[in-house]
Scaffold this motif. Structure first.
Motif, PDB file in Angstrom:
ATOM      1  N   ILE A 248       9.593  45.857  26.809  1.00  0.00           N
ATOM      2  CA  ILE A 248       8.621  46.146  25.751  1.00  0.00           C
ATOM      3  C   ILE A 248       9.305  46.795  24.558  1.00  0.00           C
ATOM      4  N   THR A 249      10.246  47.690  24.833  1.00  0.00           N
ATOM      5  CA  THR A 249      10.973  48.360  23.753  1.00  0.00           C
ATOM      6  C   THR A 249      11.802  47.362  22.944  1.00  0.00           C
ATOM      7  N   PHE A 254      12.724  43.965  18.040  1.00  0.00           N
ATOM      8  CA  PHE A 254      12.835  42.669  17.388  1.00  0.00           C
ATOM      9  C   PHE A 254      11.707  42.452  16.369  1.00  0.00           C
ATOM     10  N   LYS A 255      10.550  43.037  16.662  1.00  0.00           N
ATOM     11  CA  LYS A 255       9.386  42.803  15.789  1.00  0.00           C
ATOM     12  C   LYS A 255       9.327  43.772  14.635  1.00  0.00           C
ATOM     13  N   ASN A 256       9.590  45.044  14.898  1.00  0.00           N
ATOM     14  CA  ASN A 256       9.388  46.083  13.891  1.00  0.00           C
ATOM     15  C   ASN A 256      10.671  46.772  13.441  1.00  0.00           C
ATOM     16  N   GLY A 257      11.790  46.434  14.059  1.00  0.00           N
ATOM     17  CA  GLY A 257      13.026  47.117  13.726  1.00  0.00           C
ATOM     18  C   GLY A 257      13.214  48.344  14.611  1.00  0.00           C
ATOM     19  N   VAL A 258      14.334  49.018  14.384  1.00  0.00           N
ATOM     20  CA  VAL A 258      14.673  50.202  15.195  1.00  0.00           C
ATOM     21  C   VAL A 258      13.768  51.358  14.810  1.00  0.00           C
TER      22      VAL A 258
END
Length: 323
Positions: A248-249, A254-258
């Motif tokens: 999930i992390t 990948f979706k929102n960045g670090v």
């Protein structure tokens, strides 16, 4: 019944106020049965004058015998010593505090005559507090789910064992003994009789909450390896949860960045995994400790003195004097 010898084993620890009374009650019941009998008191390192009372009883009752430990080894060791020293074709185990009514002896003997190898006296919980009754019921439900034999609430050490049952128990030589489980493990034909709970008249109970808790743990870990299997399942569950969290992390990255890791998530993970590890280590420690105790092969108890030994010395002195 006249041809049989019945042994009564009485584990005794700081029961000075009850020794004479329990002996009187047993002798009365056994003489009504017209049976040969012996009463074997096992003094478990008492410090209150119990041995003085036992010696006084021997002066009145020739059927009385005793074995005295060098120190307190516990009730399980006292029961084992009683079984090892009993000479009867049937053995009745009962406490010295009169909470095991001697008036039930005829019913126990009747069950033995009917051919049962174990005749068990089962008490109700009348007189116990609601909390204790609830904890007892909860414990038996839990332990019967965990161990490989079945225990019954209210059944304890108060029972008659045939010689075959006694010999079967004596074949089981483990150091960490849990008699309730051993009685169930040997099987054999069993009859159960019920009786009303009896309140102790003299002295105080030797079972503190801590001792009861340790006894409960003994019951769970003595007859199965399911707690170890539970550790395995908990490890798999923790591993699965950790892998799910990582997945999930990663998707979030990948979706929102670090993103900066959250304090709550980190602490929760550490505490959860740390708790699982500590519980698992505790369970493993219980089993390793038992293996350690078994490998030392120490005796279950040490006898300081016995009535047989004392009588033997008296006979030797008497023969020397006569010669």
């Amino acid at each position: 019944m006249d041809q049989l010898m019945i042994s009564l084993v009485i584990p005794s620890y700081n029961e000075a106020g009850n020794i004479a009374a329990v002996m009187d009650a047993i002798a009365k019941e056994m003489r009504h049965q017209q049976a040969r009998f012996e009463v074997l008191f096992v003094d478990d390192g008492s410090t209150d004058g119990t041995m003085d009372e036992i010696r006084s009883v021997l002066l009145t009752y020739p059927e009385a015998e005793y074995v005295s430990f060098t120190r307190n080894f516990g009730k399980e060791a006292a029961i084992l010593a009683g079984l090892q020293h009993a000479n009867g074709q049937a053995v009745i185990i009962m406490d010295a505090d009169l909470q095991h009514p001697p008036s039930l002896i005829p019913e126990l003997l009747q069950g033995f005559e009917e051919g049962y190898h174990q005749v068990v006296a089962k008490r109700n919980r009348k007189g116990d507090s609601r909390v204790r009754s609830f904890l007892s019921s909860f414990y038996y439900r839990l332990v019967n789910q965990a161990i490989d034999v079945r225990l019954s609430n209210g059944e304890g050490d108060f029972r008659l064992l045939s010689r075959k049952a006694v010999d079967s128990l004596l074949l089981l030589s483990e150091s960490n003994r849990f008699s309730k489980g051993l009685y169930a493990w040997i099987g054999l034909e069993q009859k159960t009789i019920t009786y009303e709970n009896v309140v102790r008249q003299h002295g105080e109970t030797k079972w503190s909450f801590g001792k009861l808790l340790n006894y409960a743990i003994d019951g769970i870990v003595s007859f199965n390896t399911k707690p170890l299997r539970l550790c395995f399942y908990m490890g798999l569950l923790s591993l699965g949860a950790a892998l799910l969290y990582i997945a999930i992390t990663l998707l979030g990255i990948f979706k929102n960045g670090v993103d900066v890791p959250g304090y709550f998530t980190t602490i929760s993970s550490v505490l959860f995994l740390g708790g699982v590890q500590l519980v698992s280590l505790g369970i493993l420690g219980e089993y390793v400790g038992r293996i350690y105790n078994e490998t030392k092969k120490r005796p279950h108890y040490l006898v300081g003195q016995s009535s047989t030994e004392v009588k033997g010395k008296r006979d030797v002195h008497a023969s020397i004097h006569q010669s």
